[in-house]
Design an enzyme around this catalytic site. Sequence first.
Site, short mmCIF file in Angstrom:
data_model
loop_
_atom_site.label_atom_id
_atom_site.label_comp_id
_atom_site.label_asym_id
_atom_site.label_seq_id
_atom_site.Cartn_x
_atom_site.Cartn_y
_atom_site.Cartn_z
N ASP A 95 6.55 0.23 -11.61
CA ASP A 95 5.51 -0.14 -11.60
C ASP A 95 4.29 -1.21 -12.93
O ASP A 95 4.38 -0.74 -14.13
CB ASP A 95 4.58 0.85 -11.75
CG ASP A 95 3.38 0.95 -10.96
OD1 ASP A 95 2.65 -0.34 -10.19
OD2 ASP A 95 3.11 2.21 -9.81
N ASP A 195 0.64 -3.71 -9.95
CA ASP A 195 -0.32 -2.61 -9.63
C ASP A 195 -2.15 -3.85 -9.37
O ASP A 195 -2.18 -4.30 -10.14
CB ASP A 195 -0.82 -1.74 -10.67
CG ASP A 195 -1.80 -0.87 -10.04
OD1 ASP A 195 -1.28 0.10 -8.70
OD2 ASP A 195 -2.83 -0.82 -10.42
N GLU A 248 0.93 -4.76 -5.07
CA GLU A 248 -0.55 -3.69 -4.33
C GLU A 248 -1.39 -4.81 -4.12
O GLU A 248 -1.74 -5.62 -5.07
CB GLU A 248 -0.62 -3.12 -5.37
CG GLU A 248 -1.27 -2.13 -4.77
CD GLU A 248 -2.17 -1.06 -4.67
OE1 GLU A 248 -2.55 0.08 -4.79
OE2 GLU A 248 -2.24 -1.39 -7.24
N HIS A 322 1.18 7.35 -3.06
CA HIS A 322 0.49 8.08 -4.18
C HIS A 322 -1.17 8.14 -4.06
O HIS A 322 -1.66 8.54 -4.93
CB HIS A 322 1.06 8.12 -5.72
CG HIS A 322 1.03 6.81 -6.16
ND1 HIS A 322 1.77 5.42 -5.60
CD2 HIS A 322 -0.35 6.17 -6.48
CE1 HIS A 322 1.04 4.93 -6.69
NE2 HIS A 322 0.03 4.98 -7.36
N ASP A 323 -1.84 6.99 -3.38
CA ASP A 323 -2.92 6.87 -3.48
C ASP A 323 -3.40 7.25 -1.81
O ASP A 323 -4.41 7.69 -1.59
CB ASP A 323 -3.40 5.39 -3.46
CG ASP A 323 -3.28 5.42 -5.28
OD1 ASP A 323 -3.24 5.67 -6.56
OD2 ASP A 323 -3.33 4.17 -5.00
C1 GLC Z 1 -3.55 0.66 -7.80
C2 GLC Z 1 -2.99 2.80 -8.03
C3 GLC Z 1 -4.09 3.76 -8.20
C4 GLC Z 1 -4.36 3.91 -9.24
C5 GLC Z 1 -5.24 2.63 -9.56
C6 GLC Z 1 -5.83 1.74 -10.94
O1 GLC Z 1 -4.34 1.18 -6.78
O2 GLC Z 1 -1.98 2.70 -6.56
O3 GLC Z 1 -3.13 4.52 -8.52
O4 GLC Z 1 -5.48 4.50 -9.93
O5 GLC Z 1 -4.14 1.18 -8.78
O6 GLC Z 1 -4.41 1.25 -11.36
#
Ligand code: GLC
Length: 541
Positions: A95, A195, A248, A322-323
């Site tokens: 990541d 990310d 992402e 995980h979100d």
């Molecule tokens: C992404 C991650 C999340 C995090 C955010 C800020 O969306 O998946 O868990 O809080 O970025 O880094």
Amino acid sequence: MNRENLIGYEIYIKSFCDSNNDGVGDIKGIISKLDYLKDLGINYLWLTPFYLSPQKDNGYDVTDYYSIDPMFGNLNDFNELVKKAEEKGISIMLDMVLNHSSITHEWFQKALKGSKKHQDYYHFKDNENNNPPTNWESKFGGNAWEYVESLNKWYLHLFDVTQADFNWENKELRNELFKVVNFWKKHGVKGFRFDVINLISKPEEVWKNDYKGDGRRFYTDGVNVHKYIKKLNENSFGKDDGFQTVAELSSTDVKNVVEYTKPENNEFSMAFNFHHLKIDYDNGNKWKLKKPDFKELHNLYKEWQEELSSKNGWMANFLSNHDQPRQVSRFGDDKNYHYESATALATMYILLKGSPYIYYGEEIGMTNPKYSSIELYGDIESQNYFNILVDVNRLSEKEALKIISERSRVNGRVPMYWNSSNNAGFSENKPWLTLGEDYININVEKQINDPNSILSFYKKIIELRKTDKVFSLGDVKFDEYIEDVILYKRYTNKEARFVYVNLSSKHITLPIKGEVIINNYSSLEKNILKPYQAIVTKEVY
Ligand code: GLC
């Protein structure tokens, strides 16, 4: 490896397996479970961040991109993981959190001490009228600018106040970030997940008040984003064939996803987007409960799948991460149709066009933990929104807890249920996050030798996705929507597969054609789908 063959699995490192019994998962824990993962059939393992971090956002707030937080192990452990995983046909994907760093990062600390060079690594703005420079909102609630008195300046944080956004307009900063990517590449990883990478471009000319919204339209898929991604590609992973990258993308659109993922653009291999996970938001509001709207899901799939397929884009398909809350609790029925709805959801998304990403624990049907107190939802987003719901929206604490218990990201972060012993076999000590009560019944040990378990079904459906070329390479088509049924066709010019998934507890009559190759019930009544029944059929022209 081509993107067509990638079967991903996400591990939330804190919660997978704890080898040294400190209550937190670690790298050695993952090593001890590689046989389990191989047996499941996956070939790419995405690990959430393990870098040195104050853990305000569980590792998405990095202090040092080059070192591993000792709570997860060390570089030797990591090298061992890469090697042993490769031996089993599993590549490691790391990541990369390159939109922001923690304010504890050396660069931000130097910026605070007055270094102009390092201030320009971030977005600092002189204080003009004692108000934040814009009305942009942080994605975790509140204004996105923080005032630093000693500098008389504001800095931008689209996430927590401890996560300062980088200034990608600065070439030196960009080169520093490319170095980070190359460092981990040298350590044998074969992929990266980037990310919130579509938020990186926000040059000063877009810092404007947003009278219609929260500011996201100014920085989402921002003006220079594709230019910077091409540079990232060119200066790091792009040189290697077979390297897999997944972006992402927050609040993006199909057009941009095509640009990010079509191979001739040299950007990413594939992308996650989130529109399909907003079908239970009331009017786009995550913190207002609504039943999932499967017609909307059908429409989104139809639009995105068909468009990307025709333009050579590539989706990373998923329902949990995980979100997000656990999919079987959110879109299925974890009480009355646990097995049926868990397997129906798997059938629906794993066979879509694109690469599937399974989130640890979904393969055994892990559910939301349903905690009875807000203190147990220990996450900045959940805690901030609980306060907003109570203080600003004037809900009672009970009402607010009900919303948090369905929407919190913590739902998806509970340690893995390996067996029914104390702490679910995750650790010999108290886990960092409280377990749900149902680990006694829902765990790997119970399912692993049972041919009729959710886990065994996952192995079957992954095998089908891997071995049947119609699923890896074929085209995709969605027909008209039939109530509560997701129905699509995957096809080549020689043959077709039909996927029928009933997402309700009703019996649904519809024409079913072809020879059945997957069924999550032991039988099929002619042209009837039972509650949460999922069927895959085959037709050779
Ligand atoms: C992404 C991650 C999340 C995090 C955010 C800020 O969306 O998946 O868990 O809080 O970025 O880094």
